[in-house]
Design an enzyme around this catalytic site. Structure first.
Site, PDB file in Angstrom:
ATOM      1  N   LYS A 191       0.837  -1.241   0.166  1.00  0.00           N
ATOM      2  CA  LYS A 191       0.023  -0.097   0.028  1.00  0.00           C
ATOM      3  C   LYS A 191       0.769   1.180  -0.092  1.00  0.00           C
ATOM      4  O   LYS A 191       0.300   2.209  -0.540  1.00  0.00           O
ATOM      5  CB  LYS A 191      -0.881  -0.012   1.166  1.00  0.00           C
ATOM      6  CG  LYS A 191      -0.405  -0.075   2.675  1.00  0.00           C
ATOM      7  CD  LYS A 191       0.029   1.059   3.266  1.00  0.00           C
ATOM      8  CE  LYS A 191       0.985   0.804   4.489  1.00  0.00           C
ATOM      9  NZ  LYS A 191       1.193   1.984   5.160  1.00  0.00           N
ATOM     10  N   THR A 248      -3.540   5.462   4.339  1.00  0.00           N
ATOM     11  CA  THR A 248      -2.062   5.894   4.014  1.00  0.00           C
ATOM     12  C   THR A 248      -2.279   6.759   2.702  1.00  0.00           C
ATOM     13  O   THR A 248      -1.643   7.666   2.481  1.00  0.00           O
ATOM     14  CB  THR A 248      -1.219   4.629   3.454  1.00  0.00           C
ATOM     15  OG1 THR A 248      -1.141   3.658   4.778  1.00  0.00           O
ATOM     16  CG2 THR A 248       0.152   5.084   3.393  1.00  0.00           C
TER      17      THR A 248
END
Length: 335
Positions: A191, A248
């Site tokens: 990610k 994120t």
């Protein structure tokens, strides 16, 4: 509070300090830091102002710069060490660590030279120790401010994972269990690359539609490679996958998104990294991720463009042109 258990957390950055503070509510916890100044501040003032300004740490947390002392006493070892220093630290602690002590990784990176995950490195350097990973959408500053959050502790052994879960679960910080160590670990690694892409779009003023598309197609890339490497597909739609990816890619507190944002504004990667005192793991992991994708024949067009930018082979503007030129197919099919 389990006064019988001693937990050692190695690494006093923002996340290591946060986890150590959380675990202090459940067990005797010692945070190891190289810096004597950081140790003194934690022990005397209950703060780590360099990494967590204005945050009050748990009153029972203690810190030390004596690695042998901290490790010899521990019943659980938690590694909050950046990926590129991870193996070296394991070698340092090997002679101090008692047999069968579980080792839990907080790191969300890959070793550059080997493309190995941190739990794989633990198994190489500390054979015989149960290994696990804690991963999820966990922004340290928000957790220290008392906001609710959730994470996943992944281990192979269902008996051990239940005991370790109780150490990390604290108040508004909810911890779930999972037996998919590979998937949970890769979700945290992969990610970061997509977050850099999302940041590059934001830095160029690309808009929320673009960000949503990047996150969605990024999740497809993450899950494709994760499954190819042995992870379970459903893991990537849980906290360690989609949850961590959303946090994120969207938070201004995310270091990887920040790197992408600055790249999108036209700054060089060297200039950006020089100004950061905490690691953005996605920058270091990008070459390893692309190497794994190519070795396994997994198409990752977003990650490929990020790789070109962070290695100086393209600009953020070039990357977005590349994505617009990429072939499209049916959404439900790989690609």
């Amino acid at each position: 509070m389990n006064d019988a258990l001693n937990v050692a957390v190695l690494g006093a950055g923002s996340w290591g300090t946060t986890v150590a503070s959380l675990v202090s509510a459940n067990a005797n916890t010692t945070l190891w830091a190289r810096s004597a100044e950081v140790v003194a501040e934690i022990n005397s003032q209950g703060q780590n102002s360099k990494y967590l300004p204005n945050a009050r740490l748990h009153r029972r947390l203690r810190a030390s710069d004596d690695l042998e002392y901290v490790v010899r006493a521990c019943d659980v070892l938690v590694m909050a060490i950046p990926a590129q220093s991870f193996r070296r630290m394991l070698v340092e602690v090997r002679s101090f660590l008692r047999p069968w002590v579980p080792v839990i990784s907080l790191s969300k990176g890959l070793e550059q030279d080997t493309q190995l995950r941190m739990t794989e490195i633990i198994q190489q350097e500390l054979p015989g120790h149960p290994v696990g990973v804690l991963s999820g959408p966990n922004l340290a500053t928000e957790i220290m401010q008392g906001f609710a959050a959730a994470s996943v502790i992944a281990m192979d052994d269902p008996r051990i994972v239940g005991r370790v879960q109780k150490l990390f679960h604290s108040g508004l910080f909810r911890v779930y269990t999972n037996n998919d160590v590979v998937g949970c670990e890769l979700g945290g690694v992969l990610k970061n690359i997509i977050a850099i892409a999302a940041g590059m779009g934001d830095g160029q003023g690309a808009g929320e539609n673009t960000r949503s598309a990047l996150i969605t197609r990024g999740l497809a890339e993450v899950s494709r490679l994760g499954v190819a490497l042995g992870g379970q597909a459903e893991t990537f739609y849980g906290l360690a996958g989609m949850g961590d990816l959303i946090a994120t890619c969207t938070s201004v507190k995310s270091r990887n998104r920040t790197v992408g944002f600055e790249l999108g504004k036209g700054r060089s990667i060297d200039e950006i990294i020089a100004e950061m005192f905490m690691v953005a793991e996605g920058v270091k992991s990008a070459p390893s991720v692309i190497g794994l994708a190519r070795d396994n024949g997994v198409p990752m067009p977003i990650s490929e463009e990020v790789y070109k930018v962070v290695t100086g082979k393209a600009t953020a503007k070039d990357a977005f042109r590349g994505l617009l030129r990429a072939n499209v197919g049916q959404e439900c099919q790989p690609g």
